[in-house]
Design a protein around this motif. Structure first.
Motif, PDB file in Angstrom:
ATOM      1  N   ASN A  54       0.840  -1.184   0.000  1.00  0.00           N
ATOM      2  CA  ASN A  54       0.000   0.000   0.000  1.00  0.00           C
ATOM      3  C   ASN A  54       0.881   1.241   0.000  1.00  0.00           C
ATOM      4  O   ASN A  54       1.777   1.353   0.826  1.00  0.00           O
ATOM      5  N   HIS A  55       0.618   2.138  -0.934  1.00  0.00           N
ATOM      6  CA  HIS A  55       1.405   3.372  -1.036  1.00  0.00           C
ATOM      7  C   HIS A  55       0.434   4.525  -0.885  1.00  0.00           C
ATOM      8  O   HIS A  55       0.010   5.130  -1.858  1.00  0.00           O
ATOM      9  N   ALA A  56       0.084   4.782   0.372  1.00  0.00           N
ATOM     10  CA  ALA A  56      -1.013   5.697   0.668  1.00  0.00           C
ATOM     11  C   ALA A  56      -0.658   7.171   0.499  1.00  0.00           C
ATOM     12  O   ALA A  56      -1.536   8.005   0.295  1.00  0.00           O
ATOM     13  N   SER A  57       0.613   7.488   0.614  1.00  0.00           N
ATOM     14  CA  SER A  57       1.003   8.895   0.504  1.00  0.00           C
ATOM     15  C   SER A  57       2.354   8.986  -0.192  1.00  0.00           C
ATOM     16  O   SER A  57       2.980   7.970  -0.490  1.00  0.00           O
ATOM     17  N   LEU A  58       2.789  10.197  -0.448  1.00  0.00           N
ATOM     18  CA  LEU A  58       4.058  10.397  -1.134  1.00  0.00           C
ATOM     19  C   LEU A  58       5.266  10.105  -0.259  1.00  0.00           C
ATOM     20  O   LEU A  58       6.407  10.167  -0.722  1.00  0.00           O
ATOM     21  N   SER A 112       5.064   3.900   2.207  1.00  0.00           N
ATOM     22  CA  SER A 112       4.614   2.667   1.567  1.00  0.00           C
ATOM     23  C   SER A 112       4.735   1.556   2.601  1.00  0.00           C
ATOM     24  O   SER A 112       5.654   1.564   3.422  1.00  0.00           O
ATOM     25  N   THR A 113       3.781   0.632   2.580  1.00  0.00           N
ATOM     26  CA  THR A 113       3.828  -0.484   3.515  1.00  0.00           C
ATOM     27  C   THR A 113       3.786  -1.808   2.768  1.00  0.00           C
ATOM     28  O   THR A 113       3.132  -1.924   1.724  1.00  0.00           O
ATOM     29  N   LEU A 114       4.496  -2.764   3.320  1.00  0.00           N
ATOM     30  CA  LEU A 114       4.500  -4.132   2.807  1.00  0.00           C
ATOM     31  C   LEU A 114       3.976  -5.022   3.921  1.00  0.00           C
ATOM     32  O   LEU A 114       4.521  -5.013   5.032  1.00  0.00           O
ATOM     33  N   THR A 115       2.927  -5.764   3.648  1.00  0.00           N
ATOM     34  CA  THR A 115       2.391  -6.707   4.628  1.00  0.00           C
ATOM     35  C   THR A 115       2.611  -8.120   4.112  1.00  0.00           C
ATOM     36  O   THR A 115       2.117  -8.466   3.026  1.00  0.00           O
ATOM     37  N   VAL A 116       3.329  -8.892   4.890  1.00  0.00           N
ATOM     38  CA  VAL A 116       3.532 -10.303   4.568  1.00  0.00           C
ATOM     39  C   VAL A 116       2.421 -11.061   5.278  1.00  0.00           C
ATOM     40  O   VAL A 116       2.381 -11.108   6.517  1.00  0.00           O
ATOM     41  N   THR A 117       1.481 -11.591   4.516  1.00  0.00           N
ATOM     42  CA  THR A 117       0.332 -12.252   5.116  1.00  0.00           C
ATOM     43  C   THR A 117       0.605 -13.737   5.299  1.00  0.00           C
ATOM     44  O   THR A 117       1.303 -14.359   4.495  1.00  0.00           O
ATOM     45  N   SER A 118       0.059 -14.288   6.390  1.00  0.00           N
ATOM     46  CA  SER A 118       0.211 -15.706   6.690  1.00  0.00           C
ATOM     47  C   SER A 118       1.668 -16.146   6.452  1.00  0.00           C
ATOM     48  O   SER A 118       1.948 -17.010   5.605  1.00  0.00           O
TER      49      SER A 118
END
Lengths: 117, 112
Positions: A70-74, A77-83
Motif C-alpha cells: 500500500n502506497h497511501a502517501s508520497l 509505503s507499507t508491505l504486509t507479509v500475510t500468513s
C-alpha cells in the motif's frame, strides 16, 4: 538529504501471522517506492514497484495476495507479509526514487530482518 | 535472458592498494550504470552513477569507467582503507529497462 527509514528493523513472528513493514521517505516526496528481498550472499530481488495512489506492480513469481503493498502517501509505503511461513524469512529492503534529481537513483532504507518461526 | 556478473564474490587487498571491481552485463542496453555500497545487515548506499555517453566518473577516491562496447564497468577505490570493506553492487538502469537490475555484489575486504 534523501533519507529513507524502515520500521521495524527486525521482527520475529510465528508461522501463520501477518507482519507489516513500513517504508518512509523522510525529507523528500517519493512517487515511486520499490520493495526488494535479499537472501544471504544474493542480489537484491525486486518484488514490486509501488506507485503512490495506484496499485503496485508485482514482479513475476511474486504473489500479490501474500505480499500486500500500500502506497497511501508520497512519503509512506507499507508491505504486509500475510500468513507468513518460515520460507518468507529474509531481509526486506525498500527504496524510494527521488522525484527530482538523477535518473532512477534509488535511496534505500536500512532493511527489515524478518524471521518466521 | 538478462545477466549481470560481478567479477568475483570476494576480493581481498592490502590497505593502500587500489581495489578494482568489475561488472559485466549481457543482453542489456543500459542508459546508465550505478554503483552502491552495502554493509552487512544494511540497505545499499548510492555511490556513483555513470551514463552511457560517459567514459569515466570520479568522486574522491572512487573512479568508475563504463565501456558500452565491452559491456563492462570497472569500479576503482584508490588508497583503500579497512573502512572501505563492504559489498559493492552494480546496477543497470534506463527508460527502456524500466527498473534497476542489480548484480550479486563483490565483497571487498581491505586488511591493514
Amino acid at each position: 538529504g534523501a533519507v529513507v527509514s524502515q520500521h521495524p528493523s527486525r521482527v520475529i513472528c510465528k508461522s501463520g501471522t501477518s507482519v507489516k513493514i513500513e517504508c518512509r521517505s523522510l525529507d523528500f516526496q517519493a512517487t515511486t517506492m520499490f520493495w526488494y528481498r535479499q537472501f544471504p550472499k544474493q542480489s537484491l530481488m525486486l518484488m514490486a514497484t509501488s506507485n503512490e495512489g495506484s496499485k503496485a506492480t508485482y514482479e513475476q513469481g511474486v504473489e500479490k495476495d501474500k505480499f500486500l503493498i500500500n502506497h497511501a502517501s508520497l512519503t509512506l509505503s507499507t508491505l504486509t507479509v500475510t500468513s507468513a511461513h518460515p520460507e518468507d524469512s529474509s531481509f526486506y529492503i525498500c527504496s524510494a526514487r527521488v522525484r527530482r534529481g538523477l535518473p532512477d537513483t534509488q535511496y534505500f532504507g536500512p532493511g527489515t530482518r524478518l524471521t518466521v518461526l | 535472458s538478462q545477466k549481470i556478473e560481478q567479477n568475483s564474490e570476494a576480493l581481498n587487498i592490502q590497505e593502500g592498494k587500489t581495489a578494482t571491481l568489475t561488472c559485466n552485463y549481457t543482453n542489456y542496453s543500459p542508459a546508465y550504470l550505478q554503483w552502491y555500497r552495502q554493509d552487512p545487515g544494511r540497505g545499499p548506499v548510492f555511490l556513483l552513477l555513470i551514463r552511457e555517453n560517459e567514459k569515466e566518473k570520479r568522486k574522491e577516491r572512487l573512479k568508475v569507467t563504463f565501456d558500452t562496447t565491452l559491456k563492462q564497468s570497472l569500479f576503482h577505490i584508490t588508497a583503500s582503507q579497512p573502512a572501505d570493506s563492504a559489498t559493492y553492487l552494480c546496477a543497470l538502469g534506463g527508460s527502456t529497462l524500466g527498473r534497476l537490475y542489480f548484480g550479486r555484489g563483490t565483497q571487498l575486504t581491505v586488511w591493514p
